[in-house]
Design a protein around this motif. Sequence first.
Motif, short mmCIF file in Angstrom:
data_model
loop_
_atom_site.label_atom_id
_atom_site.label_comp_id
_atom_site.label_asym_id
_atom_site.label_seq_id
_atom_site.Cartn_x
_atom_site.Cartn_y
_atom_site.Cartn_z
N PRO A 19 30.32 -5.96 48.57
CA PRO A 19 30.39 -4.53 48.83
C PRO A 19 30.49 -3.74 47.54
N ASP A 44 28.99 -2.43 54.33
CA ASP A 44 30.09 -1.60 54.80
C ASP A 44 29.67 -0.13 54.77
N ASN A 79 36.20 -0.74 54.98
CA ASN A 79 36.72 -1.75 55.91
C ASN A 79 36.02 -1.73 57.26
N PHE A 117 32.32 -2.61 58.72
CA PHE A 117 31.09 -3.28 58.31
C PHE A 117 30.01 -3.07 59.36
#
Length: 328
Positions: free
Chosen positions: A4, A119, A163, A165
Amino acid sequence: MHEPKRSREPDAPRAPCSRRPSVDLTGRVLGGRYELLRRLGHGGSGATIYEAEHVELRRRVAVKVLDPGLSDADTVARFTHEAHAAAALRSEHIIDIIELAHDDSELVFMVMECLEGEDLAVTLAQDGPLDWRRVLSIGTQVCEALVTAHARGVVHCDIKPGNCFRITHGGTADFIKVLDFGVSSFGGRVAVTRGSDGRRTSGPVIGTPGYMPQEQLRGGPYDHRVDIFALGVLMFRLLTDKMPYSGGSLFVPRRPTSGPIALRRAAPAVEIPDAFEAVILKSVASDPAERYPSAAEMLAALRAVADTPWAPRLARDPLAWGERSSAA
């Protein structure tokens, strides 16, 4: 899963902060079962996430390994807590935890389903701001995950774009999985310790500035409504690429009674139903008593928006506002 992209504040966590691992474990076989194929990124609690494969079943998984240089008792306890918190939840919108184990070399790791996608921090950076229909769908899915978590007494405490995805599943490219329960709490209980003078002190403030309401930032008692606040901030940001409170990334309004910025003031060009804006602004209220009392009630409000026909507002007539038309 892929590595990410970490954005600047307000998405950077306040505590515990992530640190790069002291060693790359790519090529190791953990527990005699999981071969680490490549490093994907860095998670919370001083952990590194790898793409891996079960050596016998040839199943691809993601393995989150606690850095051996950070394996103090508190960090191990927090890492174990994350695995137990997520594994206790059964929702298609929460990442599936397969196993928590220790390697012969004392490495602590958890095995998770391997996700292909990105994400929402990456999505926002590439495509944002997003259309309200996408944001409504994304917010509804995250809220469904919160309903499941809160029913088991688990408060996530760190809902934010990084947080959440996004994968392709069930005919949509916006299927959401909520990740990283590393700072979650059970029932919102705050750790209480005693200082050298014997006085009671609250535990560390954990979460991400900008997505934490005042009661969480102050380290005081809080409950599941901190997740409702964070989800409202998440939707506000996906729609506008701005935060609902002024004064930088931190949610520290000058006056405790100050309210959020009106969404249409933050982004006048955004098309959004009034009812959807009302849901977002209610969820980010400064006073927790003014927010939705439960994720279930917030979910019902989001679904009501989806079920209500909506037509975009008519463009402003220049003559009606006393303006000269371009043909004049």
